[in-house]
Design an enzyme around this catalytic site. Sequence first.
Site, PDB file in Angstrom:
ATOM      1  N   PHE A 140       0.840  -1.197   0.000  1.00  0.00           N
ATOM      2  CA  PHE A 140       0.000   0.000   0.000  1.00  0.00           C
ATOM      3  C   PHE A 140       0.879   1.253   0.000  1.00  0.00           C
ATOM      4  CE2 PHE A 140      -2.978   3.073   1.908  1.00  0.00           C
ATOM      5  CZ  PHE A 140      -4.067   2.878   1.079  1.00  0.00           C
ATOM      6  N   ASP A 217       1.981  -5.100   8.515  1.00  0.00           N
ATOM      7  CA  ASP A 217       0.759  -4.333   8.343  1.00  0.00           C
ATOM      8  C   ASP A 217      -0.400  -5.338   8.296  1.00  0.00           C
ATOM      9  OD1 ASP A 217      -1.487  -3.018   7.269  1.00  0.00           O
ATOM     10  OD2 ASP A 217      -0.255  -1.645   6.090  1.00  0.00           O
ATOM     11  N   TYR A 242     -11.121   0.320  11.020  1.00  0.00           N
ATOM     12  CA  TYR A 242     -12.368   0.682  10.333  1.00  0.00           C
ATOM     13  C   TYR A 242     -12.744  -0.315   9.249  1.00  0.00           C
ATOM     14  CZ  TYR A 242      -8.569   3.095   7.872  1.00  0.00           C
ATOM     15  OH  TYR A 242      -7.365   3.414   7.275  1.00  0.00           O
ATOM     16  N   LYS A 243     -11.947  -1.352   9.029  1.00  0.00           N
ATOM     17  CA  LYS A 243     -12.283  -2.367   8.034  1.00  0.00           C
ATOM     18  C   LYS A 243     -13.083  -3.480   8.719  1.00  0.00           C
ATOM     19  CE  LYS A 243      -8.044  -1.347   5.428  1.00  0.00           C
ATOM     20  NZ  LYS A 243      -8.632  -0.523   4.369  1.00  0.00           N
ATOM     21  N   ARG A 391     -12.328  -4.705  -6.529  1.00  0.00           N
ATOM     22  CA  ARG A 391     -12.194  -5.551  -5.343  1.00  0.00           C
ATOM     23  C   ARG A 391     -13.578  -5.888  -4.790  1.00  0.00           C
ATOM     24  NH1 ARG A 391      -7.999  -3.076  -1.117  1.00  0.00           N
ATOM     25  NH2 ARG A 391      -9.763  -1.655  -0.904  1.00  0.00           N
TER      26      ARG A 391
END
Length: 421
Positions: A140, A217, A242-243, A391
């Site tokens: 990322f 990560d 938040y995922k 995705r």
Amino acid sequence: MITDSTAPDASAAEALLGQAARLDAEDPLAPLRERFVDPGEDLVAYFDGNSLGRPLTVTRERLARFVDETWGARLIRAWDESWMDSPTDVGDLIGRVVLGAAPGRTVVADSTTVLLYKLCRAAVRARPGRGEIVLDRENFPTDRFVAEGVAEECGLRLRWITPDPEAGVTPEQVAREVGADTALLLLSHVAYRSGHLADLPAITTLAHDAGALVLWDLCHSAGAVPLRLDAWNVDLAVGCTYKYLNGGPGSPAFGYVAEELQAELRQPVQGWMGAADPFAMADTYRPAAGIRRVISGTPPVVGMLPMRDMLHLIDEAGMDAVRRKSVALTQYALALADHLLVPLGVRIATPRDPDRRGSHVSLDHPAFKEVTADLWERGVIPDFRPPRALRIGLSPLSTGFTEVARGLAEIHRALLRAEAA
């Protein structure tokens, strides 16, 4: 109904779509979907839980109660009564429920970017005389940007791994690049593009054999893939909430530091809340003992409220059951994609092996940027990643098989419209 003649196995697709109701009926976690806020009839399929998880209805009650009973009634007294300990209390809950971490090794603070910087900078300082940070080109952007900044700041080199974008970083690649000059290896457990699940235990061992530290990560694995950070001898880890932890937009990140490293690491943002005695108003900084030294500023109290509810729900379900549901959802999505989308030129860009796959499926097609906008208008919410990846993020506790079937069927129809335009 799938009747388009361009799909050569339309009957197989129809059979697969017909399995959705049965799969939902057999799903032991299906009743938990009712705990989430109803998005309304306009939403056909939500495929972006790997970017922003849906809120729980109990969170609405918790937030209102916090305003009325805690913030409103207790006011500043609540700092002494509970708020000061919330970063480590919630950190311990995250550690127990999803990370496989004992108490005192996880803390909630800052954003993912800030925690990545703090732990990356602390790690290279803890390995003096070593001149490299090893990382991969498919990671990322934040991870790569943070490593670039730390390398420039500390006079280090970046050593790059270039993995197959659809296969991810392998232990063999790590073994070739990590060596006596490696201070830190920085990788993602689940690749944000492809969903590739790295062999975390094997890679960690390889880095340790070279004398390097590893920073993982966990943004796309925490809450979707069972973790055993203590048992796997992980040094450092960072993840967002938040995922799959459904903490809400901008909810704070968590950081993990192995117990044996805590006294050694000196994180670079020396704020008063990470000091041994925050209220001493001392002239010089002396770090707190244990995991609290990772904290810098005032704890994000409000941001920690929603994630407590999701952590309790995950604890109720059990991470092993969550993982089984995740594998089943992604397997079903892949089967539908094979029959509905591959005949239209879509390429599967996610590992087929469930042991090497996280909880999202990545699809590749040149029309997906335009198709995504069309899908959003029609109540199907996937996630587009340039240049041409769609995705399908499947949050196990809030997503059902019928939702997956409806969403993939809509993607099929959207591609047909794009071809006809």
